[in-house]
Design a protein around this motif. Structure first.
Motif, short mmCIF file in Angstrom:
data_model
loop_
_atom_site.label_atom_id
_atom_site.label_comp_id
_atom_site.label_asym_id
_atom_site.label_seq_id
_atom_site.Cartn_x
_atom_site.Cartn_y
_atom_site.Cartn_z
N LYS A 37 13.39 34.79 36.42
CA LYS A 37 13.94 35.31 35.17
C LYS A 37 15.21 36.09 35.47
O LYS A 37 15.33 36.70 36.54
CB LYS A 37 12.93 36.16 34.41
CG LYS A 37 12.41 37.35 35.18
CD LYS A 37 11.52 38.18 34.30
CE LYS A 37 11.22 39.44 35.02
NZ LYS A 37 10.19 40.15 35.14
N THR A 38 16.15 36.06 34.53
CA THR A 38 17.41 36.75 34.79
C THR A 38 17.16 38.25 34.96
O THR A 38 16.21 38.80 34.42
CB THR A 38 18.41 36.55 33.62
OG1 THR A 38 17.74 36.77 32.41
CG2 THR A 38 19.08 35.21 33.67
N GLY A 39 18.03 38.86 35.73
CA GLY A 39 17.94 40.31 35.90
C GLY A 39 17.61 40.74 37.31
O GLY A 39 18.00 41.82 37.74
N SER A 43 15.21 44.09 36.51
CA SER A 43 14.38 43.84 35.33
C SER A 43 12.98 44.41 35.50
O SER A 43 12.20 44.46 34.56
CB SER A 43 14.34 42.36 34.97
OG SER A 43 14.11 41.60 36.11
N SER A 44 12.65 44.84 36.73
CA SER A 44 11.37 45.52 36.89
C SER A 44 11.58 47.00 37.22
O SER A 44 10.75 47.63 37.85
CB SER A 44 10.52 44.83 37.96
OG SER A 44 11.22 44.74 39.16
N GLY A 60 15.94 49.01 32.79
CA GLY A 60 16.51 47.85 33.49
C GLY A 60 16.60 46.64 32.57
O GLY A 60 17.66 46.04 32.42
N PRO A 61 15.48 46.27 31.91
CA PRO A 61 15.53 45.08 31.04
C PRO A 61 16.59 45.18 29.93
O PRO A 61 17.23 44.18 29.60
CB PRO A 61 14.12 45.02 30.45
CG PRO A 61 13.27 45.69 31.47
CD PRO A 61 14.11 46.78 32.07
N SER A 62 16.81 46.36 29.37
CA SER A 62 17.80 46.45 28.28
C SER A 62 19.21 46.27 28.84
O SER A 62 20.07 45.65 28.21
CB SER A 62 17.66 47.77 27.52
OG SER A 62 18.08 48.86 28.32
N VAL A 64 19.98 44.48 31.50
CA VAL A 64 20.09 43.05 31.81
C VAL A 64 20.36 42.23 30.55
O VAL A 64 21.22 41.36 30.55
CB VAL A 64 18.79 42.55 32.50
CG1 VAL A 64 18.75 41.03 32.53
CG2 VAL A 64 18.68 43.11 33.89
N ALA A 65 19.64 42.56 29.49
CA ALA A 65 19.81 41.79 28.23
C ALA A 65 21.26 41.89 27.75
O ALA A 65 21.84 40.90 27.30
CB ALA A 65 18.86 42.33 27.18
#
Ligand code: NAP
Length: 315
Positions: A37-39, A43-44, A60-62, A64-65
């Motif tokens: 998955k991207t990031g 992302s974790s 992290g996820p926000s 990356v998005a």
């Protein structure tokens, strides 16, 4: 005739996404290939407090998005595939993926790094059943339970602090008696009443029936081993392993120059020893592996790829 991209980027973490942004903005046809998955690692990661401009509680996820959206807005394509082989044919880079072949005038390798395993009996068997490498993903499962965190670097200590929001008690298990983590991070951990430390200690075995039920610790000074069993009312506890990372550079072994640990050697312009192949991010030999340095690498690699393409194909 197969499409020849100007730039194909291997890896959709911060380095790859930044390279994609700069490459697409320079009007180069750009493809980012990501196997999972991207990031990437970010992302974790729950909190990204040290990325300039990151507001408090930015995750992290926000981040990356937003990076993904920005890349797409400028025309970069992002696809899922795992590249198995890279070769050069008449100045064109051929990438052999599981789903098909891709062709590029330049490659930017940004495959990142993956968590190092402890390599002890029970570790693999209980991954996802009490053993984890991602606090953001799994901390919630250990609400009100006990958690052990292996390692003494930034990741271990930061993630241990994050886990105190969920777990009843968090014990950092480290093989020495001083932490490797940055002093500022250490100070917070030492002050946290929910965090305990086990020094000079490592894990020798993880045991249970279907789920982690006990762990054998070894004191590295005395050689003594002790078995810690889950409290009866809990039935289990968590073991989070943060003992460093291994560069995901297997694909380039024998093609690109690397150091002994498998990190790719580049110059300041992200050029590897192979013309047309650049590298960016955590996969590179460098002194600081952070989002801020990864995105900088990606930008430099894309600009240099543009120069390379101009000089090699448009003269
Ligand atoms: P790291 O800095 O390489 O630390 C790994 C830790 O694991 C060390 O304390 C090491 O012990 C221990 N270790 C290694 N192998 C082990 C083994 N087989 N058994 C037991 N312990 C073992 O890794 P990291 O903490 O994941 O950080 C990686 C990079 O990301 C670093 O550059 C770090 O600065 C960066 N990072 C930064 C932040 C931040 O700034 N917010 C957050 C996370 C990560 P020794 O100390 O004895 O070597």
């Amino acid at each position: 005739m197969e499409k020849i991209y100007d730039v194909v980027i291997i890896g959709g973490g911060p380095a790859g996404l930044s390279a994609g942004l700069y490459s697409a903005r320079a009007k180069m046809s750009t493809l980012i290939l990501e196997k999972e998955k991207t990031g990437g690692q970010i992302s974790s990661t729950e909190e990204v407090a040290n990325y300039p401009g990151s507001i408090e509680h930015a995750t992290g996820p926000s981040l990356v998005a937003r990076m993904v959206d920005q890349c797409k807005e400028f025309g970069a394509a992002i696809e899922k595939d795992e590249i198995k082989e890279v070769r050069t044919e008449d100045n064109i880079q051929v990438l052999v993926g599981e789903k098909g072949n891709y062709y590029a005038r330049a490659i930017i390798a940004a495959p990142g790094a993956s968590p190092r395993l402890l390599g002890v009996p029970g570790e693999k068997e209980f991954t996802g059943k009490g053993v984890s490498y991602c606090a953001t993903c799994d901390a919630d499962f250990f609400t009100d339970l006990e958690v052990f965190v292996l390692g003494g670097g930034d990741s271990a200590v930061e993630e241990a602090m994050f886990m105190t929001r969920f777990a009843r008690k968090v014990t950092i298990v480290h093989r020495r008696d001083t932490l490797k983590a940055a002093k500022s991070i250490q100070e917070k951990a030492f002050k946290n009443p929910k965090i305990d430390f086990m020094w000079h200690t490592t894990i020798e075995e993880i045991k249970g029936e279907g789920i982690v039920e006990s762990v054998v610790f070894k004191n590295l000074q005395t050689g003594e081993t002790t078995e810690h069993k889950a409290a009866e009312e809990d039935g289990t506890f968590g073991i989070f392993v943060f003992v460093g990372y291994i560069p995901q550079t297997e694909l380039f072994k024998g093609i690109i120059d690397m150091d002994q640990a498998g990190y790719i050697k580049t110059d300041d312009n992200m050029k590897t020893n192979v013309p047309g192949i650049f590298a960016a991010g955590d996969c590179r030999v460098k002194s600081l592996r952070q989002v801020v340095t990864a995105v900088a690498d990606g930008a430099i690699a894309a600009v240099q790829a543009e120069k390379y393409i101009e000089n090699t194909f448009h003269e």
